[in-house]
Design an enzyme around this catalytic site. Structure first.
Site, PDB file in Angstrom:
ATOM      1  CB  THR A   1      -0.883   0.096   1.368  1.00 62.98           C
ATOM      2  OG1 THR A   1      -0.023  -0.128   2.407  1.00 62.98           O
ATOM      3  CG2 THR A   1      -1.781  -1.151   1.216  1.00 62.98           C
ATOM      4  CG  ASP A   2       1.211   6.071  -0.757  1.00 64.00           C
ATOM      5  OD1 ASP A   2       1.877   6.287   0.008  1.00 64.00           O
ATOM      6  OD2 ASP A   2       1.045   6.610  -1.688  1.00 64.00           O
ATOM      7  CD1 TRP A   3       3.634   4.490   5.975  1.00 63.48           C
ATOM      8  CD2 TRP A   3       3.873   3.726   3.851  1.00 63.48           C
ATOM      9  NE1 TRP A   3       4.864   3.971   5.927  1.00 63.48           N
ATOM     10  CE2 TRP A   3       5.152   3.384   4.671  1.00 63.48           C
ATOM     11  CE3 TRP A   3       3.766   3.328   2.447  1.00 63.48           C
ATOM     12  CZ2 TRP A   3       5.968   2.596   4.100  1.00 63.48           C
ATOM     13  CZ3 TRP A   3       4.816   2.537   2.073  1.00 63.48           C
ATOM     14  CH2 TRP A   3       5.960   2.401   2.755  1.00 63.48           C
TER      15      TRP A   3
ATOM     16  CB  ALA B   1      -3.481   3.252   0.541  1.00 63.47           C
TER      17      ALA B   1
END
Length: 751
Positions: free
Chosen positions: A276-278, A280
């Protein structure tokens, strides 16, 4: 941090006596070679090592690989000698250390790194070899800093020039972005680092990025927004990929079964991990079934790490039969694959180096090759220091350091040479150099961010700063205005509001050039800006954000030590209203009610301007040189279809000037009678060549089936129809020097 590697080896040695012990019924069938477990043998195939290690893990250990145990770390498994994995933001260098459970800086004194030019500058080199060198240098510094995965490169397409992260990306064209990404990834991963290409996919704005739903048709997705990622995976071999925050057609990217499972892991055969993006991920079921393999964020805010969606909730689902064990195994396998493929478990893993002379040289070379000479009337440039007695340097960006800021891509640099310092170092012994601030960026920025967080001194009135600059310009032989943007505008987290220069710079430049007609403008920026003063200024140099050696690079270009060879990786429009995303109202950008519609379809960047016949300020692929180049003798040579080459465009380029230089020869394709609408022209190949005065080089650019194809959403594949195609060779998208017609006699279809 230098103790990280010895400590890791010690952990393996301590764990070795236990490595063959049966644990929870998981290790009885795991093979060994002699006394050493197979997974620790670097001579064995990666897949075999992964399977051996997977069999030794308990379900709890497998699941521990799937989520963070710190903001940039995952848990260790000490009994098997698996260390924590450490990540860092890294498009432009290795980010300073962050506290384990927050995004606050750690306050260390040993977390400096070399600042490399921003992604848009790297793309402006149009040189995959330069991208390889920069990627390799960042990989070496990442290893020296104890990192395992670097979060970059960033390859999202510049759909709107207002995008706050345009400076990190590689511009508006998928072919150029893919070539630069492949070079960067191959260089970085050669240093035993896993690259994480991001942000997959259609993360093309910062405004409302966390929940905007991008409505985009399949053909546009395949032809514009996915090709750079496809190249990064298939050719670059990127070991990991980051799912974006936004939704695509109703589903969050981090839980998007079609994007992650069908396309990425299915069609492209991706074996690595999707992270993930952080923060997400949004649901356990979406993350589990949608293709996510690693969930990252912080341990504060939503929930503790052990309660992440892919942590205990997912493990509970495996144990109660909601999810099959095979799903857990697949995710764990992908994480182990990345570790073993990047030699995390090998005793001879590369240890790296940091801020070496080679790294500084690499940073400077990218900065020099990426600078774009936009205008040079009457050969004002290059400057001759033997013919000049005085120079007035004007503008806050002459002294404003740019490596820090911009959020995740900011660098805590060992050093950074400002343009003023670089110019003084180059000519200060022979030329009188004065400095006038011209405008102030302190305290007048979006969000009220000043420099360094310090209390700002009482501001000098803008009119007084301009008056001082005008006096300095009148008294000098040459005036150099160094302005543009800064990381308060080119930044993660927010988009720009317009394309104007901030802090009253347009007025400043107009008054300075009126006072001294020999005025040069140097723009420090990561995205397009309007230039209402352009007709009055004889020379304009676009330097982007040039990293640690930015000032030296600027000086070397201005004084002719290096020939400018950068080309624009994005169109500079005359006004915001001319841009494709602006043409369809708020529903197209920035979105209404969380919904956004890519109504321009394929017509992104130069595809829009050329198809709609809109004159840009500066076109895609544009950039001047201190020398001149002639193109001739275009031949279309039949290719080897068995090797995927349908035709090679072969032509000569001659340096017709009096000094050495580099030229980027570009090949575009136009289809005469397409069955479906196609852009006026599309970049399908390029080559950067270095030539001495009078030298001629024969350039050969192979073109495969994808160069002639469009994506057919109904057939789920690529179609090249029988038709006539114009092969257009030139120095930019609007400067076509040669053309010929290629007749494709038989239609083809490829998955």
């Amino acid at each position: 941090m230098k103790n990280l590697i010895p400590g890791f080896l010690l952990a393996i040695l301590v764990a070795l006596p236990q490595l063959n012990a049966q644990t929870a019924g998981e290790t009885s069938s795991a093979p060994t070679i002699g006394a050493q477990p197979l997974y620790l043998d670097p001579t064995q195939p990666v897949d075999a090592r992964v399977e051996d290690l997977l069999k030794r893990l308990t379900p709890e250990e497998k699941d521990s690989l799937l989520h963070g145990s710190g903001t940039f770390a995952t848990a260790a498994i000490p009994r098997l000698g698996l260390p924590e994995r450490w990540m860092s933001d890294g498009p432009n260098g290795v980010r300073e250390e962050i506290q384990r459970n927050t995004f606050n800086t750690a306050g260390l004194t040993d977390d400096y790194s070399t600042a490399f030019p921003s992604g848009i500058c790297l793309a402006a080199t149009w040189d995959p070899a330069v991208a390889y060198t920069q990627g390799q240098a960042i990989g070496e510094e990442a290893r020296a800093r104890g990192k395992d995965i670097m979060l970059g490169p960033a390859v999202n397409i510049q759909r709107t020039p207002l995008n706050g992260r345009s400076f990190e990306y590689y511009g508006e064209d998928p072919w150029l972005s893919g070539r630069i990404a492949v070079g960067f990834i191959q260089g970085e991963q050669s240093e035993d680092i896993a690259s994480c290409v991001k942000h997959f996919a259609a993360n093309n704005q910062e405004t409302n990025r966390n929940n905007i739903n991008v409505n985009v048709d399949e053909r546009t997705l395949r032809e514009i927004y996915l090709p750079a990622f496809e190249a990064a995976i298939k050719e670059g071999g990127s070991l990991s990929i980051m799912a974006a925050y936004n939704k695509i057609n109703g589903t969050y990217c981090a839980e998007n079964d079609y994007l992650l499972n069908t396309i990425l892991k299915g069609e492209w055969g991706f074996k690595g991990l999707v992270m993930t993006d952080w923060g997400a991920a949004h649901t356990t079921d979406g993350a589990a079934r949608g293709g996510l393999d690693l969930e990252m964020g912080t341990g504060v805010g939503r929930v503790p790490y052990d309660q992440y969606y892919l942590a205990q909730p997912f493990l509970d689902g495996v144990e109660n039969g909601t999810y099959p064990m095979a799903l857990l195994d697949d995710k764990a396998r992908r994480n182990l694959y990345v570790m073993i493929a990047s030699h995390v478990l090998d005793p001879n893993r590369k240890t790296g180096s940091i801020n070496t002379i080679a790294h500084q040289n690499a940073s400077q070379k990218t900065a020099e090759e990426g600078m774009v000479l936009l205008k040079d009337d009457n050969n004002v440039l290059p400057l001759d220091a033997t013919q000049i007695k005085s120079i007035a340097i004007i503008g806050d960006n002459a002294v404003h350091l740019q490596a820090a800021g911009g959020q995740s891509s900011g660098i805590k640099a060992f050093s950074e040479i400002s343009p003023l310092a670089g110019i003084i170092a180059r000519v200060g012994g022979r030329v009188n150099v004065t400095f006038s601030q011209g405008y102030s960026s302190a305290g007048a920025t979006r969000g009220g961010r000043g420099r360094g967080g310090a209390a700002a001194a009482p501001p000098v009135p803008a009119a007084d700063l301009i008056a001082q600059a005008v006096r300095a310009a009148k008294q000098a032989d040459v005036a150099i205005v160094i302005g543009g943007l800064n990381k308060n505008f080119d930044t993660e987290g927010s988009d720009r509001r317009d394309l104007t220069l901030p802090y009253g710079q347009d007025d400043l430049i107009a008054q300075v050039v009126a006072a001294n007609p020999r005025t040069i403008v140097v723009l420090v920026a990561g995205s397009p800006v309007e230039m209402p003063w352009l007709a009055k200024v004889p020379a304009v140099l676009l330097s982007w954000y040039g990293g640690s050696e930015a000032g030296n690079a600027v000086a070397r270009i201005l004084f002719g030590d290096v020939d400018p060879s950068g080309k624009l990786p994005c169109t500079f429009p005359k006004q915001l209203a001319d841009t494709p995303a602006a043409a369809f109202g708020a529903e197209a950008y920035p979105g209404v009610g969380g919904q956004e519609y890519y109504r321009e379809g394929l017509l992104v960047g130069y595809r829009w301007y050329d198809t709609k016949n809109i004159e840009p300020l500066f076109p895609f692929g544009y950039g001047l040189s201190y020398t001149t180049f002639k193109y001739d003798n275009l031949k279309l040579v039949p290719g080897d279809h068995a090797k995927g080459i349908w035709m090679t465009a072969q032509f000569d380029v001659t340096n017709t000037g009096s000094r050495a230089g580099e030229e980027v020869a570009q090949v575009y394709i136009h289809e005469n009678n397409p069955a479906l609408e196609r852009p006026e022209k599309e970049l399908k190949g390029f080559d950067k060549i270095s030539l001495q005065p009078g030298e001629t080089a024969t350039v050969s650019i192979p073109l495969g089936y994808r160069a002639f194809s469009y994506y057919d959403s109904d057939k789920k594949g690529w179609v090249a129809q029988a038709d006539d195609f114009q092969i257009l060779v030139g120095s930019s998208s609007r400067d076509i020097r040669l053309k010929d017609t290629f007749k494709l006699g038989e239609a083809s279809f490829y998955k």
